[in-house]
Design a protein around this motif. Structure first.
Motif, PDB file in Angstrom:
ATOM      1  N   PRO A  16      18.981  44.321  11.360  1.00  0.00           N
ATOM      2  CA  PRO A  16      20.009  43.982  11.180  1.00  0.00           C
ATOM      3  C   PRO A  16      20.128  42.612  10.819  1.00  0.00           C
ATOM      4  O   PRO A  16      19.874  42.086  12.032  1.00  0.00           O
ATOM      5  CB  PRO A  16      20.732  44.915  11.993  1.00  0.00           C
ATOM      6  CG  PRO A  16      20.099  45.009  12.838  1.00  0.00           C
ATOM      7  CD  PRO A  16      18.503  44.786  12.860  1.00  0.00           C
ATOM      8  N   VAL A  17      21.345  42.361  10.461  1.00  0.00           N
ATOM      9  CA  VAL A  17      21.359  40.812   9.609  1.00  0.00           C
ATOM     10  C   VAL A  17      23.321  41.068   9.607  1.00  0.00           C
ATOM     11  O   VAL A  17      23.400  42.143   8.337  1.00  0.00           O
ATOM     12  CB  VAL A  17      20.625  40.584   8.721  1.00  0.00           C
ATOM     13  CG1 VAL A  17      20.577  41.233   7.686  1.00  0.00           C
ATOM     14  CG2 VAL A  17      20.876  38.467   8.810  1.00  0.00           C
ATOM     15  N   GLU A  48      23.262  50.435   5.952  1.00  0.00           N
ATOM     16  CA  GLU A  48      24.158  50.796   6.712  1.00  0.00           C
ATOM     17  C   GLU A  48      24.888  49.903   6.697  1.00  0.00           C
ATOM     18  O   GLU A  48      24.231  48.406   7.105  1.00  0.00           O
ATOM     19  CB  GLU A  48      23.328  51.687   7.652  1.00  0.00           C
ATOM     20  CG  GLU A  48      22.547  53.091   7.285  1.00  0.00           C
ATOM     21  CD  GLU A  48      24.235  53.895   7.121  1.00  0.00           C
ATOM     22  OE1 GLU A  48      25.335  53.730   7.289  1.00  0.00           O
ATOM     23  OE2 GLU A  48      23.318  54.860   6.038  1.00  0.00           O
ATOM     24  N   SER A  49      26.049  49.392   7.532  1.00  0.00           N
ATOM     25  CA  SER A  49      26.104  48.435   8.635  1.00  0.00           C
ATOM     26  C   SER A  49      27.453  48.950   9.426  1.00  0.00           C
ATOM     27  O   SER A  49      27.521  49.625  10.047  1.00  0.00           O
ATOM     28  CB  SER A  49      27.802  47.884   7.648  1.00  0.00           C
ATOM     29  OG  SER A  49      28.724  46.737   7.878  1.00  0.00           O
ATOM     30  N   GLY A  50      26.096  47.685  10.421  1.00  0.00           N
ATOM     31  CA  GLY A  50      27.186  48.239  12.091  1.00  0.00           C
ATOM     32  C   GLY A  50      27.633  47.244  12.488  1.00  0.00           C
ATOM     33  O   GLY A  50      27.865  45.897  11.640  1.00  0.00           O
ATOM     34  N   SER A  51      27.845  46.475  13.818  1.00  0.00           N
ATOM     35  CA  SER A  51      28.242  45.639  14.380  1.00  0.00           C
ATOM     36  C   SER A  51      26.701  44.563  14.540  1.00  0.00           C
ATOM     37  O   SER A  51      27.461  43.727  14.694  1.00  0.00           O
ATOM     38  CB  SER A  51      28.684  46.274  16.143  1.00  0.00           C
ATOM     39  OG  SER A  51      26.797  46.533  16.426  1.00  0.00           O
ATOM     40  N   ASP A  52      25.861  45.497  14.714  1.00  0.00           N
ATOM     41  CA  ASP A  52      24.683  43.536  14.701  1.00  0.00           C
ATOM     42  C   ASP A  52      24.566  43.537  12.564  1.00  0.00           C
ATOM     43  O   ASP A  52      23.329  42.593  12.915  1.00  0.00           O
ATOM     44  CB  ASP A  52      24.042  44.504  15.308  1.00  0.00           C
ATOM     45  CG  ASP A  52      22.982  46.044  15.044  1.00  0.00           C
ATOM     46  OD1 ASP A  52      23.948  46.205  13.893  1.00  0.00           O
ATOM     47  OD2 ASP A  52      22.151  46.379  15.457  1.00  0.00           O
ATOM     48  N   GLY A  53      24.997  44.159  11.877  1.00  0.00           N
ATOM     49  CA  GLY A  53      24.632  43.868  10.553  1.00  0.00           C
ATOM     50  C   GLY A  53      24.572  44.123  10.363  1.00  0.00           C
ATOM     51  O   GLY A  53      24.225  46.268  10.162  1.00  0.00           O
TER      52      GLY A  53
END
Length: 319
Positions: A16-17, A48-53
């Motif tokens: 992720p970024v 996907e979009s999460g807390s870590d990017g």
């Protein structure tokens, strides 16, 4: 594919970024990053979009950007869910000056083969046309048909299908009829078109139609078809298309290697054949193929080099 879009894909594939990190890395605004992410989602990429990017969770099954991403060949891919004819669309692009473009479709509604024969092209197949502008004389154009046949045969064999090539433009899978005689079941057909002068090609369009994730029953029964689904089950059309294009790209860069490669997969050589040509019928044993794609037939009296015609495999004399 747009360069920035491709760089976004590369970053997300390694993710992720975060959005700010991606904006800084690409020297674009965060709004531009968001637009690229949304565009990729619309094309079927599972971003996907999460807390870590952001991170890509899955690639689309098919489509232009999906095929372009990771493709080891310099083609731009124009994708259509449905189009009358990929060759016709490629001709329009050729007239507009395009080069190294692949027109790819999930379905064709007006596909045609050699001699203007109808070519059934239902959803689930791989229907594509490659537009290229090679610096070769017009007489070399038939080699691109052979190159496409080799490319399809190699990709199909990698998928587990015993694909072979029937002169001049069919990729087939061997089988038997009700009498136990050997028959060729057509997996793919190729239609090459060209424009240019005698000493120089302006453009070449190689149309390739492959019965991929299609039920054999959905194709005309008189065609005695084979499909990848019927032979080995559904394949990843994105990866399969990439392999066809990569093999074709390698071969078009070395036309002298095309004929030896074609011989390796040929089912026509060694067969007794009847070829309907513009100058009449030629019957005999197919003994070789000569650059750029002519069939050499031993009639018993002489060896005839056939540059174009409809080829039928005959049973050996005495059967």
């Amino acid at each position: 594919m747009q360069e920035t879009r491709e760089r976004v894909l590369d970053a997300l594939a390694d993710g992720p970024v975060t959005g700010p990190e991606l904006a800084e890395r690409l020297d674009v605004s965060r709004a531009a990053v968001w637009k690229h992410v949304e565009a990729l989602r619309e094309e079927g990429f599972a971003v996907e979009s999460g807390s870590d990017g952001y991170v890509i969770d899955a690639f689309p099954e098919f489509g232009g950007s999906a095929v372009e991403y990771g493709l080891d060949a310099p083609f731009e891919v124009e994708f259509h869910d449905s189009v009358p004819s990929t060759n016709a669309r490629a001709r329009d692009l050729a007239q507009a000056g395009a080069d190294d473009v692949v027109v790819l479709a999930d379905e064709q509604t007006g596909g045609r083969g050699r001699l203007d024969r109808e070519w059934s092209s239902p959803s689930g197949g791989v229907w594509l046309s490659v537009l290229t502008r090679p610096a070769v004389p017009a007489t070399h154009a038939p080699a691109y048909t052979l190159a496409a046949a080799v490319a399809v045969a190699r990709a199909a064999r990698e998928a587990g299908v015993d694909a072979r090539i029937k002169w001049p433009n069919d990729v087939v899978v061997p089988g038997t009829d009700d009498d136990g005689a050997e028959v060729d079941r057509k997996l793919a057909g190729i239609l090459t078109e060209m424009e240019g002068e005698a000493d120089r090609v302006s453009w070449v369009i190689v149309g390739i139609g492959i019965n991929a994730n299609v039920d054999p029953d959905d194709l005309p029964s008189e065609a005695d078809p084979a499909t990848l689904r019927g032979e080995v089950g559904d394949v990843d059309r994105r990866l399969f298309t990439q392999r066809v294009l990569e093999e074709f790209d390698d071969l078009r860069g070395d036309l002298e290697a095309v004929v030896p490669a074609w011989r390796e997969y040929a089912t026509t050589l060694g067969k007794r054949v009847r070829v309907d040509t513009p100058g009449g019928e030629v019957v005999g044993d197919a003994v070789d193929v000569a650059f750029p794609g002519a069939l050499v037939v031993d009639t018993g009296d002489e060896r005839v080099t056939v540059t174009a015609g409809d080829c039928e495999h005959l049973r050996p004399v005495g059967e």
